[in-house]
Structure formats: C-alpha cells, structure tokens
Design a protein around this motif. Structure first.
Motif, PDB file in Angstrom:
ATOM      1  N   PRO A 182       2.949  18.224   2.295  1.00  0.00           N
ATOM      2  CA  PRO A 182       2.613  16.844   1.927  1.00  0.00           C
ATOM      3  C   PRO A 182       3.299  15.831   2.848  1.00  0.00           C
ATOM      4  O   PRO A 182       4.283  16.123   3.521  1.00  0.00           O
ATOM      5  N   TYR A 183       2.781  14.637   2.804  1.00  0.00           N
ATOM      6  CA  TYR A 183       3.429  13.487   3.439  1.00  0.00           C
ATOM      7  C   TYR A 183       3.257  12.277   2.527  1.00  0.00           C
ATOM      8  O   TYR A 183       2.352  12.220   1.690  1.00  0.00           O
ATOM      9  N   PHE A 184       4.119  11.290   2.704  1.00  0.00           N
ATOM     10  CA  PHE A 184       4.102  10.088   1.876  1.00  0.00           C
ATOM     11  C   PHE A 184       4.359   8.883   2.762  1.00  0.00           C
ATOM     12  O   PHE A 184       5.229   8.918   3.636  1.00  0.00           O
ATOM     13  N   LYS A 185       3.589   7.789   2.531  1.00  0.00           N
ATOM     14  CA  LYS A 185       3.753   6.552   3.295  1.00  0.00           C
ATOM     15  C   LYS A 185       3.801   5.358   2.346  1.00  0.00           C
ATOM     16  O   LYS A 185       3.152   5.360   1.297  1.00  0.00           O
ATOM     17  N   ILE A 237       7.111   9.802   5.718  1.00  0.00           N
ATOM     18  CA  ILE A 237       8.069  10.908   5.700  1.00  0.00           C
ATOM     19  C   ILE A 237       7.353  12.176   5.258  1.00  0.00           C
ATOM     20  O   ILE A 237       6.400  12.122   4.451  1.00  0.00           O
ATOM     21  N   SER A 238       7.780  13.310   5.793  1.00  0.00           N
ATOM     22  CA  SER A 238       7.175  14.591   5.444  1.00  0.00           C
ATOM     23  C   SER A 238       8.214  15.693   5.541  1.00  0.00           C
ATOM     24  O   SER A 238       9.075  15.677   6.431  1.00  0.00           O
ATOM     25  N   SER A 239       8.123  16.641   4.622  1.00  0.00           N
ATOM     26  CA  SER A 239       8.990  17.822   4.627  1.00  0.00           C
ATOM     27  C   SER A 239       8.084  19.045   4.734  1.00  0.00           C
ATOM     28  O   SER A 239       7.194  19.233   3.884  1.00  0.00           O
ATOM     29  N   PHE A 240       8.295  19.880   5.729  1.00  0.00           N
ATOM     30  CA  PHE A 240       7.354  20.967   6.022  1.00  0.00           C
ATOM     31  C   PHE A 240       8.072  22.112   6.745  1.00  0.00           C
ATOM     32  O   PHE A 240       9.233  21.986   7.160  1.00  0.00           O
ATOM     33  N   SER A 241       7.359  23.209   6.922  1.00  0.00           N
ATOM     34  CA  SER A 241       7.866  24.374   7.657  1.00  0.00           C
ATOM     35  C   SER A 241       6.881  24.724   8.772  1.00  0.00           C
ATOM     36  O   SER A 241       5.668  24.471   8.652  1.00  0.00           O
ATOM     37  N   TYR A 242       7.381  25.330   9.814  1.00  0.00           N
ATOM     38  CA  TYR A 242       6.536  25.725  10.938  1.00  0.00           C
ATOM     39  C   TYR A 242       7.111  26.977  11.598  1.00  0.00           C
ATOM     40  O   TYR A 242       8.298  27.295  11.476  1.00  0.00           O
ATOM     41  N   ARG A 243       6.242  27.670  12.304  1.00  0.00           N
ATOM     42  CA  ARG A 243       6.660  28.879  13.016  1.00  0.00           C
ATOM     43  C   ARG A 243       5.778  29.057  14.248  1.00  0.00           C
ATOM     44  O   ARG A 243       4.707  28.459  14.353  1.00  0.00           O
ATOM     45  N   ILE A 244       6.240  29.874  15.153  1.00  0.00           N
ATOM     46  CA  ILE A 244       5.501  30.177  16.383  1.00  0.00           C
ATOM     47  C   ILE A 244       5.282  31.689  16.428  1.00  0.00           C
ATOM     48  O   ILE A 244       6.237  32.471  16.354  1.00  0.00           O
ATOM     49  N   GLU A 245       4.035  32.100  16.554  1.00  0.00           N
ATOM     50  CA  GLU A 245       3.672  33.518  16.530  1.00  0.00           C
ATOM     51  C   GLU A 245       3.020  33.926  17.849  1.00  0.00           C
ATOM     52  O   GLU A 245       2.565  33.081  18.623  1.00  0.00           O
ATOM     53  N   ALA A 267      11.726  21.456   8.463  1.00  0.00           N
ATOM     54  CA  ALA A 267      12.000  20.149   9.073  1.00  0.00           C
ATOM     55  C   ALA A 267      11.634  19.044   8.092  1.00  0.00           C
ATOM     56  O   ALA A 267      10.721  19.187   7.280  1.00  0.00           O
ATOM     57  N   THR A 268      12.382  17.949   8.186  1.00  0.00           N
ATOM     58  CA  THR A 268      12.065  16.716   7.457  1.00  0.00           C
ATOM     59  C   THR A 268      12.046  15.590   8.477  1.00  0.00           C
ATOM     60  O   THR A 268      13.068  15.314   9.123  1.00  0.00           O
ATOM     61  N   ALA A 269      10.884  14.973   8.641  1.00  0.00           N
ATOM     62  CA  ALA A 269      10.713  13.969   9.688  1.00  0.00           C
ATOM     63  C   ALA A 269      10.288  12.639   9.073  1.00  0.00           C
ATOM     64  O   ALA A 269       9.485  12.588   8.143  1.00  0.00           O
ATOM     65  N   GLY A 270      10.850  11.548   9.601  1.00  0.00           N
ATOM     66  CA  GLY A 270      10.466  10.195   9.201  1.00  0.00           C
ATOM     67  C   GLY A 270       9.964   9.431  10.403  1.00  0.00           C
ATOM     68  O   GLY A 270      10.456   9.614  11.514  1.00  0.00           O
ATOM     69  N   TYR A 271       8.992   8.566  10.184  1.00  0.00           N
ATOM     70  CA  TYR A 271       8.370   7.856  11.297  1.00  0.00           C
ATOM     71  C   TYR A 271       7.922   6.467  10.858  1.00  0.00           C
ATOM     72  O   TYR A 271       7.823   6.154   9.671  1.00  0.00           O
ATOM     73  N   ILE A 286       0.821  -1.193   0.000  1.00  0.00           N
ATOM     74  CA  ILE A 286       0.000   0.000   0.000  1.00  0.00           C
ATOM     75  C   ILE A 286       0.862   1.254   0.000  1.00  0.00           C
ATOM     76  O   ILE A 286       1.968   1.262   0.566  1.00  0.00           O
ATOM     77  N   VAL A 287       0.394   2.293  -0.687  1.00  0.00           N
ATOM     78  CA  VAL A 287       1.038   3.608  -0.665  1.00  0.00           C
ATOM     79  C   VAL A 287      -0.028   4.635  -0.292  1.00  0.00           C
ATOM     80  O   VAL A 287      -1.213   4.464  -0.612  1.00  0.00           O
ATOM     81  N   GLU A 288       0.389   5.685   0.390  1.00  0.00           N
ATOM     82  CA  GLU A 288      -0.532   6.738   0.822  1.00  0.00           C
ATOM     83  C   GLU A 288       0.122   8.099   0.609  1.00  0.00           C
ATOM     84  O   GLU A 288       1.314   8.283   0.853  1.00  0.00           O
ATOM     85  N   PHE A 289      -0.692   9.046   0.156  1.00  0.00           N
ATOM     86  CA  PHE A 289      -0.226  10.410  -0.068  1.00  0.00           C
ATOM     87  C   PHE A 289      -1.279  11.363   0.468  1.00  0.00           C
ATOM     88  O   PHE A 289      -2.482  11.159   0.249  1.00  0.00           O
ATOM     89  N   GLY A 290      -0.816  12.395   1.185  1.00  0.00           N
ATOM     90  CA  GLY A 290      -1.778  13.337   1.745  1.00  0.00           C
ATOM     91  C   GLY A 290      -1.139  14.650   2.135  1.00  0.00           C
ATOM     92  O   GLY A 290       0.047  14.900   1.861  1.00  0.00           O
ATOM     93  N   PHE A 291      -1.943  15.481   2.796  1.00  0.00           N
ATOM     94  CA  PHE A 291      -1.495  16.803   3.233  1.00  0.00           C
ATOM     95  C   PHE A 291      -1.875  17.011   4.689  1.00  0.00           C
ATOM     96  O   PHE A 291      -2.855  16.436   5.189  1.00  0.00           O
ATOM     97  N   GLY A 292      -1.084  17.836   5.346  1.00  0.00           N
ATOM     98  CA  GLY A 292      -1.370  18.193   6.724  1.00  0.00           C
ATOM     99  C   GLY A 292      -1.006  19.630   7.002  1.00  0.00           C
ATOM    100  O   GLY A 292      -0.117  20.207   6.353  1.00  0.00           O
ATOM    101  N   MET A 293      -1.674  20.231   7.954  1.00  0.00           N
ATOM    102  CA  MET A 293      -1.397  21.600   8.379  1.00  0.00           C
ATOM    103  C   MET A 293      -1.842  21.745   9.825  1.00  0.00           C
ATOM    104  O   MET A 293      -2.557  20.899  10.359  1.00  0.00           O
ATOM    105  N   ALA A 294      -1.398  22.819  10.464  1.00  0.00           N
ATOM    106  CA  ALA A 294      -1.761  23.048  11.859  1.00  0.00           C
ATOM    107  C   ALA A 294      -1.884  24.540  12.118  1.00  0.00           C
ATOM    108  O   ALA A 294      -1.097  25.341  11.598  1.00  0.00           O
ATOM    109  N   ASP A 295      -2.870  24.906  12.900  1.00  0.00           N
ATOM    110  CA  ASP A 295      -3.060  26.274  13.397  1.00  0.00           C
ATOM    111  C   ASP A 295      -3.577  26.145  14.819  1.00  0.00           C
ATOM    112  O   ASP A 295      -4.773  26.142  15.073  1.00  0.00           O
TER     113      ASP A 295
END
Length: 297
Positions: free
Chosen positions: A159-162, A187-195, A217-221, A134-143
């Motif tokens: 994006p993320y990929f599994k 695995i996912s490659s993304f950016s984040y900030r604290i305001e 950041a680039t994180a694998g899990y 199986i392969v999975e592709f999606g998107f994530g965000m946070a506020d």
C-alpha cells in the motif's frame, strides 16, 4: 558757548529718537518666501453602524494592475482604499462538495507494457470551491525484467498513502471545471527482492544464478503537481495531472535501494502522471443561475 552746546545736545537727541523709531517698524514678509502650510485631512472616527466618509481632498485612481488607489491631492500621499477595496467574494459555501475518484493511470499503462503500478482511490473536500484538502490510498507492485540485463526485480503488492492540498484557480467559476496546483506527501512500506541474477565467470566461461534476499523499505516522498478536471456528464468528471516528485527518505539497505516505490514510481524518475475518473457530491445545492447573479453583484 553755552547756547551752542544746548543746540548740539538737542540735535543729537532728535537724531537718536528718529533712529529708534525706524528700528521699531516691523518688516513685511515676502509672500514668495513664505512656505505653504500642509493641511492634513481630518478623518472622522467611524462609529459602529456608520458608513465611512472619504476626505474631500482624496481622489480615486487605479494602479498598473487595476487596483483602486487613493491619492491625497494636498500631501500627495498614496494609499489603498480600505473603504472600497474588498476581498474577492466567495460564491460557494464553506463546505461545497465532496469528490471521490479512482486513479487509473498505472492500470492503463500496464495494458501498454508497463511492468509496475496498480492504482489508487482518493477523496477530496471542496472548501469554497477554492482550497481542496485531499487524501489518496492505493497499491503498487512491480515485476520488472529489463531486456538487456540478466535479473528480475520483484516487489509484492504493497500500500501507499498520500495527503495534500489543491488550490483551484477557478474558485469563483463553475465547479464543472477546475485548474489547480497541488502539493502531496506520500509514504509507502513495502518489500522487494532481486531474482535470477546471472553471474558469468569469464575465465571458466561458466555462469551462476543467484538471488538477493528480500528486503524491507519505508520510503517518503514529496509531489508538486498541475492538474485539470472537467465534468463530462452530470456529476462525473475526468482529471489529468502532471507531477514532479522528489524522494525525501528511504533509509539504507544492505543489497541496494529499491528500484520501484508504490505511489511514487521508479527510482531516479522526476515526472509522473495521473488520470482519474471522479464523482462529485454537492453538500449544498447552488444553482448556476444564482451563482452567476451573485458573481455579477
């Protein structure tokens, strides 16, 4: 005197002959002391096209798990019957079906107040209705803005990929139902900030608003999951998954590690879930009636 001497010599000679004759008698072996010889059953070499023949001294029994075991009644040796024991037959063809689905877990959770996540799509190939890469592709965000804290964590759409594999325990049952264990690497490659970080000076009773610069950041899990999938109408199914995940790598960051990772969830969480709606396209038609008859045979 001479005649007496001749008589004594004759008596001694007769005694010696009698003793030697007794020593030449072969003793009879005691049947109770004789060890029985162990007969080794002769196994006839099987030629191509011939059916293997089991030795007469070998009987068939079953062990505690119901498997067939052969016992040699002469030697007492036990071994598995390579003649009658066969691997469970696979009812379904090698490439049985392709399934595509949409994971709507995060989308539904956001309706109840969750402040992160979007969703993903996946595709799965059914091999004998048994192993399913199986392969999975999606998107994530946070506020995310915690109630008792004075800051806001923001992560843009990323994006993320599994990739992974499912093992279906009901591989010889109807494909309308599936109970499986799965493994994933994501695995996912993304950016984040604290305001809106509020710093309060207790001495002057003053507050200052700060912002942490954007970080990449680039994180694998890794994920281990248990899942259930049920067909509800024609080729449409619903699926549920309980996932245990572990962060493998994410590097180091100047202003702290990310709180949310697309496809993974929040930092420090051990469990997550998934709820999917999927459609299955059979690659080879196999009727339920023929499937049942094959399983019975």
């Amino acid at each position: 005197m001479s005649s007496i001497r001749h008589i004594l010599i004759l008596v001694c000679a007769m005694f010696a002959v009698t003793t030697m004759a007794q020593r030449r008698i072969t003793p009879v072996a005691n049947p109770e002391n004789k060890r029985p010889e162990t007969e080794t059953p002769v196994v006839k070499e099987v030629k191509p096209g011939e059916t293997p023949v089991r030795p007469v001294s070998v009987i068939e029994t079953h062990d505690m798990e119901g498997r067939v075991v052969l016992v040699d009644t002469i030697s007492g040796v036990e071994y598995h019957d390579t003649i009658t024991v066969k691997a469970p037959p696979t009812v379904y063809p090698r490439f049985a079906a392709v399934s595509v689905g949409v994971n709507v877990w995060d989308a539904l959770a956001r309706l109840t107040g969750q402040q992160y996540g979007v969703g993903g799509v996946w595709a799965e190939l059914s091999i004998h209705n048994w192993f399913k890469p199986i392969v999975e592709f999606g998107f994530g965000m946070a506020d995310y803005m915690p109630k008792d804290e004075s800051y806001r964590y923001k992560s843009g759409m990323a994006p993320y990929f599994k990739i992974g594999l499912n093992y279906n325990f009901l591989y010889n049952s109807t494909p309308d139902y599936s109970v499986y264990l799965g493994l994933r690497y994501g695995i996912s490659s993304f950016s984040y900030r604290i305001e809106d970080v509020t710093a309060v000076n207790g001495y002057w009773d003053e507050s200052t608003t700060l912002s942490v610069p954007s970080q990449h950041a680039t994180a694998g899990y890794f994920e281990f999951l248990f899942g259930l999938r049920v067909q509800i109408w024609r080729n449409i199914s619903l699926g549920w998954e309980l996932r245990v995940h572990k962060l493998l790598h994410q590097g180091t960051h100047l202003y702290g590690d990310p709180w949310y990772i697309p496809g993974f969830g929040t930092d420090g969480s051990l469990f997550s879930g998934a709820f999917s709606v999927s459609y299955t396209l059979p690659l080879q038609r196999t009727s339920k009636k023929s499937t049942i008859s094959e399983m019975e045979n």
